[in-house]
Design a protein around this motif. Structure first.
Motif, PDB file in Angstrom:
ATOM      1  N   VAL A 212       0.841  -1.196   0.000  1.00  0.00           N
ATOM      2  CA  VAL A 212       0.000   0.000   0.000  1.00  0.00           C
ATOM      3  C   VAL A 212       0.870   1.237   0.000  1.00  0.00           C
ATOM      4  O   VAL A 212       2.028   1.196   0.423  1.00  0.00           O
ATOM      5  N   MET A 213       0.299   2.309  -0.517  1.00  0.00           N
ATOM      6  CA  MET A 213       1.047   3.558  -0.563  1.00  0.00           C
ATOM      7  C   MET A 213       0.074   4.698  -0.293  1.00  0.00           C
ATOM      8  O   MET A 213      -1.111   4.592  -0.603  1.00  0.00           O
ATOM      9  N   LEU A 214       0.643   5.776   0.244  1.00  0.00           N
ATOM     10  CA  LEU A 214      -0.163   6.966   0.485  1.00  0.00           C
ATOM     11  C   LEU A 214       0.559   8.133  -0.189  1.00  0.00           C
ATOM     12  O   LEU A 214       1.760   8.346   0.036  1.00  0.00           O
ATOM     13  N   ALA A 215      -0.161   8.775  -1.098  1.00  0.00           N
ATOM     14  CA  ALA A 215       0.458   9.888  -1.827  1.00  0.00           C
ATOM     15  C   ALA A 215      -0.349  11.149  -1.573  1.00  0.00           C
ATOM     16  O   ALA A 215      -1.550  11.084  -1.304  1.00  0.00           O
ATOM     17  N   ASP A 216       0.335  12.308  -1.656  1.00  0.00           N
ATOM     18  CA  ASP A 216      -0.396  13.557  -1.433  1.00  0.00           C
ATOM     19  C   ASP A 216      -1.146  13.971  -2.701  1.00  0.00           C
ATOM     20  O   ASP A 216      -1.143  13.219  -3.693  1.00  0.00           O
ATOM     21  N   GLU A 217      -1.762  15.152  -2.647  1.00  0.00           N
ATOM     22  CA  GLU A 217      -2.570  15.545  -3.794  1.00  0.00           C
ATOM     23  C   GLU A 217      -1.746  15.737  -5.060  1.00  0.00           C
ATOM     24  O   GLU A 217      -2.275  15.713  -6.180  1.00  0.00           O
ATOM     25  N   HIS A 218      -0.412  15.893  -4.908  1.00  0.00           N
ATOM     26  CA  HIS A 218       0.445  16.048  -6.093  1.00  0.00           C
ATOM     27  C   HIS A 218       0.978  14.717  -6.600  1.00  0.00           C
ATOM     28  O   HIS A 218       1.701  14.672  -7.595  1.00  0.00           O
ATOM     29  N   GLY A 219       0.673  13.656  -5.893  1.00  0.00           N
ATOM     30  CA  GLY A 219       1.150  12.340  -6.327  1.00  0.00           C
ATOM     31  C   GLY A 219       2.486  11.973  -5.710  1.00  0.00           C
ATOM     32  O   GLY A 219       3.138  11.032  -6.161  1.00  0.00           O
ATOM     33  N   VAL A 220       2.917  12.673  -4.690  1.00  0.00           N
ATOM     34  CA  VAL A 220       4.180  12.324  -4.024  1.00  0.00           C
ATOM     35  C   VAL A 220       3.887  11.270  -2.964  1.00  0.00           C
ATOM     36  O   VAL A 220       3.017  11.456  -2.113  1.00  0.00           O
ATOM     37  N   ARG A 232       8.876   9.106  -4.010  1.00  0.00           N
ATOM     38  CA  ARG A 232       8.847   9.094  -5.485  1.00  0.00           C
ATOM     39  C   ARG A 232       7.458   9.600  -5.876  1.00  0.00           C
ATOM     40  O   ARG A 232       6.529   9.614  -5.077  1.00  0.00           O
ATOM     41  N   THR A 233       7.312   9.959  -7.118  1.00  0.00           N
ATOM     42  CA  THR A 233       6.007  10.502  -7.535  1.00  0.00           C
ATOM     43  C   THR A 233       5.336   9.546  -8.523  1.00  0.00           C
ATOM     44  O   THR A 233       6.008   8.778  -9.209  1.00  0.00           O
ATOM     45  N   LEU A 234       4.009   9.633  -8.556  1.00  0.00           N
ATOM     46  CA  LEU A 234       3.262   8.759  -9.465  1.00  0.00           C
ATOM     47  C   LEU A 234       3.382   9.254 -10.904  1.00  0.00           C
ATOM     48  O   LEU A 234       3.225   8.505 -11.848  1.00  0.00           O
ATOM     49  N   ALA A 235       3.640  10.540 -11.062  1.00  0.00           N
ATOM     50  CA  ALA A 235       3.834  11.126 -12.386  1.00  0.00           C
ATOM     51  C   ALA A 235       4.806  12.285 -12.217  1.00  0.00           C
ATOM     52  O   ALA A 235       4.965  12.783 -11.098  1.00  0.00           O
ATOM     53  N   PRO A 236       5.485  12.689 -13.293  1.00  0.00           N
ATOM     54  CA  PRO A 236       6.411  13.823 -13.156  1.00  0.00           C
ATOM     55  C   PRO A 236       5.662  15.052 -12.623  1.00  0.00           C
ATOM     56  O   PRO A 236       4.518  15.310 -13.015  1.00  0.00           O
ATOM     57  N   LEU A 237       6.296  15.779 -11.733  1.00  0.00           N
ATOM     58  CA  LEU A 237       5.637  16.945 -11.114  1.00  0.00           C
ATOM     59  C   LEU A 237       5.683  18.138 -12.057  1.00  0.00           C
ATOM     60  O   LEU A 237       6.660  18.349 -12.778  1.00  0.00           O
ATOM     61  N   ALA A 238       4.597  18.901 -12.046  1.00  0.00           N
ATOM     62  CA  ALA A 238       4.604  20.141 -12.839  1.00  0.00           C
ATOM     63  C   ALA A 238       5.610  21.107 -12.198  1.00  0.00           C
ATOM     64  O   ALA A 238       5.801  21.065 -10.972  1.00  0.00           O
ATOM     65  N   PRO A 239       6.266  21.965 -12.985  1.00  0.00           N
ATOM     66  CA  PRO A 239       7.325  22.836 -12.423  1.00  0.00           C
ATOM     67  C   PRO A 239       6.836  23.708 -11.277  1.00  0.00           C
ATOM     68  O   PRO A 239       7.527  23.864 -10.263  1.00  0.00           O
ATOM     69  N   GLU A 240       5.603  24.264 -11.411  1.00  0.00           N
ATOM     70  CA  GLU A 240       5.121  25.157 -10.341  1.00  0.00           C
ATOM     71  C   GLU A 240       4.875  24.381  -9.057  1.00  0.00           C
ATOM     72  O   GLU A 240       5.103  24.882  -7.946  1.00  0.00           O
ATOM     73  N   VAL A 241       4.459  23.105  -9.195  1.00  0.00           N
ATOM     74  CA  VAL A 241       4.250  22.259  -8.009  1.00  0.00           C
ATOM     75  C   VAL A 241       5.602  22.008  -7.337  1.00  0.00           C
ATOM     76  O   VAL A 241       5.737  22.105  -6.110  1.00  0.00           O
ATOM     77  N   GLY A 242       6.630  21.720  -8.169  1.00  0.00           N
ATOM     78  CA  GLY A 242       7.980  21.481  -7.632  1.00  0.00           C
ATOM     79  C   GLY A 242       8.452  22.721  -6.870  1.00  0.00           C
ATOM     80  O   GLY A 242       8.991  22.629  -5.761  1.00  0.00           O
ATOM     81  N   ALA A 243       8.191  23.885  -7.484  1.00  0.00           N
ATOM     82  CA  ALA A 243       8.634  25.131  -6.853  1.00  0.00           C
ATOM     83  C   ALA A 243       7.919  25.342  -5.527  1.00  0.00           C
ATOM     84  O   ALA A 243       8.535  25.718  -4.501  1.00  0.00           O
ATOM     85  N   LEU A 244       6.616  25.058  -5.510  1.00  0.00           N
ATOM     86  CA  LEU A 244       5.822  25.227  -4.293  1.00  0.00           C
ATOM     87  C   LEU A 244       6.345  24.313  -3.184  1.00  0.00           C
ATOM     88  O   LEU A 244       6.514  24.738  -2.037  1.00  0.00           O
ATOM     89  N   LEU A 245       6.641  23.049  -3.557  1.00  0.00           N
ATOM     90  CA  LEU A 245       7.120  22.082  -2.562  1.00  0.00           C
ATOM     91  C   LEU A 245       8.481  22.503  -2.012  1.00  0.00           C
ATOM     92  O   LEU A 245       8.763  22.312  -0.830  1.00  0.00           O
ATOM     93  N   THR A 246       9.301  23.086  -2.850  1.00  0.00           N
ATOM     94  CA  THR A 246      10.613  23.554  -2.387  1.00  0.00           C
ATOM     95  C   THR A 246      10.417  24.722  -1.412  1.00  0.00           C
ATOM     96  O   THR A 246      11.050  24.806  -0.369  1.00  0.00           O
ATOM     97  N   GLN A 247       9.446  25.570  -1.818  1.00  0.00           N
ATOM     98  CA  GLN A 247       9.212  26.757  -0.982  1.00  0.00           C
ATOM     99  C   GLN A 247       8.667  26.359   0.385  1.00  0.00           C
ATOM    100  O   GLN A 247       9.105  26.882   1.405  1.00  0.00           O
TER     101      GLN A 247
END
Ligand code: ADP
Length: 637
Positions: A212-220, A232-247
Motif C-alpha cells: 500500500v502507498m499513500l500519496a499527497d494531492e500532487h502524487g508524491v 517518489r512521484t506517481l507522475a512527473p511533477l509540474a514545475p510550479e508544483v515542484g517550486a511550491l514544494l521547495t518553498q
C-alpha cells in the motif's frame, strides 16, 4: 461395334478429388482466425475476471487501510482547538515575553503531548514565531522557529483548520500537522499546532503482506510499504508544483522523482495496470518487469491518494493456463471435428462407391445382354459370311479347275495341227498298206500279206497310243496329291511336243539325278505345266539359229527342282515383271492367250511348290519348278 462401358458409368463416378481451392484456403484461414480469437477471448476474460476479483479484494483492503488511518488521525482534529481553553496559552500569546508563562505553557503542552501520544504541540503567534512547545526540553525544540511559511500555519492564520503532511524543518522528522487559530472574544491571537508521527503506520504496512502507498494531492508518495518508492512521484511533477514544494519545504531536500512505469493502462474505477522495472518490488529481479494493478482511493478532506497494489502475476498465470486449456479443448474439438468430417467423407465415399458399383452392376446385366445379342448378330453375320465365302471359294475352285482345263484344251488346240499331221501320216500308210495287203492276198503271197497286216497292226497300235495320250492329257485332273515320277511326267509331256522337236529341229537333252525322282503333285497337271513350258520354249526359239531344249532334274534337300532351259532370246525385264500375270502375252493375237504361265504358276502353288523364271548365264530362258520331294508310291490327300 464399340464397347461403351465408360459412357455407362454414373457421372458421379467421374468426380475426382477437388484441388486445394481458394475457398478451402479461406475456410482454413477463418478457422485459424476463429481459433486464435477464441483463445484470445478466453485469455482476456480470464484475466479480466481475475483482475475483477483482485480489484474487489483490493477495494476491501483499501477500506480497512483508510479507516485505520482515519481512526489514527481524526482524534487529533480537535486537539489544537481545545488549547485555546487554557488561560495560560491565551495570556502567553498576549504577553509572549513572560518567562513564567512560557514555562507554564511549555509544561502544559508537554503534558498534553504525552497524553495525546502526539509528536509535538506548539504555540505560535500571528507572525508564526513559536513561543512554547512540548519539546521545550530538547535541543531540537521548536521554540523560536518561524512556521509562517508552512501551509498549515498559513491556513490556520487565514482562519481555516491547517492540515499538512511534511518533513519537519527542525529535526527532519516527517509528520502530520494539525493547526488551528487561538481566539479570544472572536479575535485571533495566534495558532496551536499538533504534529503527529504517522510513520508507525508505515512500519506496520512493511511488515504486512499487502503493498500500500499513500500519496499527497500532487502524487508524491510519503507513506509506503515499498521503501524504495518513498518520496517518489506517481507522475512527473509540474514545475510550479515542484517550486511550491521547495518553498514550503514539505519534503525537505528529497528529490521527488517519478517511478519509472514501463506501461500504464487505465481499467476504470480508479484502477490502473502498470508495469514497472524496479528492484523495489519484492521478489522482482533487477532486470525483470512485473505488472501490478494499482487501486486508488481519494481520502477527502486530506486530499490524499491511498494506493493499493495487486500483483497481476497470478491473474496472468491463470489467464495463460485458461488460454492453454482452451487451446487444448479447441484443439481436441478441432481434431474431433476433422475426425468426424473424415469419417463422414469416407462413409460418403464408400456410399458413392457402393452406388456406383450397384449402378455398374445394374448396367452390367443390360450390357451383357446387349453384348450377347451383338455377338449373336455378329456370329450370325460371320456364319453368313463364311457360307458366302466357302461358296465363293468353291466357285473359285471350280472356276480354277475349269480354267486349268481350258488351258489344257488351249494347249491341245495349239498342238492340233501337229497331232493331225501325226495321225494323218499313219492313216495314209494304213490305207496304202491295206491296199497292198488286198493285192498280196489276191496274188496268194500270204506271207507278205501277213507281214503287211502285222505292220498295219503296229501302226494302228501307235495311233491308239497317240489318241490314248491325248485322252489322258485332256481328261479332267483330280485334286489329290500323289507321289509322281518326274522322269515319267517329263516323257509324257515330251510325247505331245515330240513332233515339234523333230520338225523345228530342236536339240533336246534331259539330265535326271539318280534312277528316278518322285515329287508330291498330281501327274496330269504337272504334265500340263511341263507341256506349257516346252511349248513356250519352242515358241521362243522359233527365230533362233541354234535350238536346244534342256530339262534338268535335281534334288536340293527335301525339294525336287525341274529346270526347263532353252536357247531362245531369254526374258526381258518387262516380260519378267509381268510373266505370271493372266492374259499377258507377247505373241500375236490368236496365237497366245497369256494364260499358260498364270495357270502353271497356280498349279505349282497348289502342289505347295514354286514356279520361277530367270535368264541363266549361258543365255536363253530358264523356268524352274520346285516341288516337295516324295517317296515312291506315297499317297497324300
Ligand atoms: P502365251 O504363251 O499364250 O503367250 P504364256 O503365259 O505361256 O502365254 O506366256 C506369256 C509370255 O511369256 C509369252 O507371250 C512370252 O512372251 C513369254 N515367254 C514364255 N516362255 C518364254 C520363253 N521360254 N522364252 C521367252 N519368252 C517366254
Amino acid at each position: 461395334m464399340t464397347m461403351n462401358t465408360g459412357s455407362k458409368i454414373a457421372p458421379r463416378a467421374r468426380q475426382g478429388a477437388a484441388p486445394w481451392s481458394g475457398r478451402q484456403s479461406m475456410a482454413w484461414g477463418a478457422v485459424l482466425a476463429g481459433f486464435l480469437l477464441v483463445v484470445y477471448l478466453v485469455y482476456f476474460w480470464t484475466e479480466r475476471l481475475a483482475i475483477d476479483k483482485l480489484q474487489a479484494g483490493g477495494a476491501q483492503r483499501l477500506e480497512v487501510y483508510v479507516s485505520s488511518l482515519e481512526n489514527a488521525l481524526e482524534k487529533y482534529d480537535f486537539l489544537p482547538k481545545t488549547l485555546e481553553l487554557n488561560k495560560d496559552v491565551i495570556r502567553l500569546l498576549q504577553t509572549p515575553d513572560d518567562p513564567a508563562l512560557v514555562a507554564a505553557v511549555n509544561q502544559y503542552l508537554e503534558q498534553m503531548n504525552a497524553q495525546a501520544k502526539s509528536t509535538a504541540i506548539y504555540i505560535s503567534d500571528l507572525n508564526g514565531i513559536t513561543h512554547a512547545a512540548s519539546n521545550w526540553r530538547g535541543k531540537d525544540s521548536f521554540i523560536g522557529d518561524n512556521v509562517s511559511f508552512r501551509p498549515y500555519a498559513q491556513d490556520a492564520l487565514r482562519g481555516t483548520p491547517g492540515r499538512f503532511y511534511g518533513v519537519g524543518t527542525t529535526n527532519l522528522e516527517p509528520g502530520y500537522f494539525f493547526a488551528h487559530g487561538i481566539y479570544q472574544d472572536g479575535k485571533m491571537l495566534g495558532l496551536a499546532t499538533v504534529k503527529v508521527n504517522i510513520e508507525s503506520l508505515e512500519k506496520r504496512w512493511v511488515q504486512g503482506a499487502d503493498k500500500v502507498m499513500l500519496a499527497d494531492e500532487h502524487g508524491v508518495i510519503f507513506l509506503t510499504s515499498v521503501p524504495a518508492w518513498k518520496y517518489r512521484t506517481l507522475a512527473p511533477l509540474a514545475p510550479e508544483v515542484g517550486a511550491l514544494l521547495t518553498q514550503t519545504r514539505q519534503y525537505y531536500s528529497h528529490k521527488l522523482e517519478p517511478i519509472p512505469f514501463l506501461s500504464d493502462r487505465r481499467l476504470g474505477n480508479g484502477a490502473r495496470v502498470i508495469t514497472v522495472r524496479d528492484q523495489a518490488l519484492p521478489g522482482a529481479a533487477a532486470k525483470t518487469s512485473s505488472s501490478v494493478m494499482t487501486q486508488l482511493q481519494l481520502k477527502s478532506p486530506r486530499n490524499w491518494q491511498f494506493i493499493y497494489l495487486s500483483d497481476l502475476l497470478q491473474a496472468r498465470s491463470s489467464a495463460q493456463a485458461a488460454a492453454v486449456f482452451s487451446c487444448v479443448v479447441l484443439g481436441f474439438f478441432l481434431l474431433l471435428f476433422f475426425y468426424v468430417r473424415q469419417r463422414r467423407q469416407a462413409l460418403a465415399h464408400k456410399l458413392r462407391a457402393k452406388e456406383q458399383l450397384q449402378y455398374a452392376y445394374d448396367n452390367l446385366e443390360t450390357m451383357v445382354a446387349e453384348r450377347t445379342s451383338e455377338l449373336n448378330a455378329m456370329t450370325q453375320s460371320l456364319s453368313q459370311e463364311i457360307a458366302v465365302r466357302s461358296q465363293a471359294e468353291h466357285k473359285l475352285h471350280l472356276t480354277q479347275n475349269e480354267l486349268f482345263q481350258a488351258g489344257k484344251m488351249a494347249v491341245l488346240g495349239q498342238m492340233s495341227a501337229s497331232i493331225t499331221h501325226e495321225l494323218n501320216q499313219p492313216l495314209t500308210a494304213l490305207r496304202t498298206m491295206s491296199d497292198n495287203a488286198v493285192i498280196l492276198l489276191e496274188r496268194g503271197r500270204l506271207d507278205d500279206a501277213k507281214n503287211n497286216l502285222a505292220t498295219i497292226s503296229q501302226i494302228a497300235a501307235r495311233m491308239g497310243a497317240i489318241t490314248g495320250q491325248l485322252k489322258v492329257f485332256a481328261r479332267k485332273s483330280t485334286t489329290s496329291l500323289t507321289s509322281v515320277s518326274i522322269p515319267t511326267a517329263i516323257s509324257n509331256a515330251l510325247f505331245l511336243v515330240e513332233r515339234r522337236l523333230q520338225v523345228e529341229n530342236v536339240h533336246f537333252a534331259m539330265h535326271v539325278c539318280g534312277d528316278d525322282v518322285f515329287a508330291l503333285c498330281e501327274s496330269n497337271r504337272l504334265e500340263q505345266v511341263l507341256v506349257n513350258l516346252f511349248a513356250n520354249a519352242l515358241d521362243s526359239m522359233a527365230g533362233a539359229s541354234r535350238r536346244a531344249l534342256t530339262v534338268d532334274v535335281t534334288r536340293q534337300d527335301d525339294k525336287v527342282l525341274i529346270c526347263v532351259s532353252d536357247s531362245g532370246p531369254g526374258l526381258s525385264d518387262e516380260v519378267r515383271e509381268r510373266l505370271f500375270e493372266p492374259f499377258f502375252t507377247t505373241k500375236p493375237q490368236g496365237v497366245g492367250l497369256g494364260l499358260g504361265l498364270a495357270i502353271s504358276e497356280q498349279i505349282t502353288r497348289q502342289f505347295g511348290g514354286i514356279l520361277r523364271a530367270d535368264n541363266p548365264p549361258g543365255g536363253g530362258a530358264r523356268f524352274t519348278i520346285e516341288l516337295q520331294i516324295a517317296q515312291q508310291e506315297e499317297k497324300h490327300v
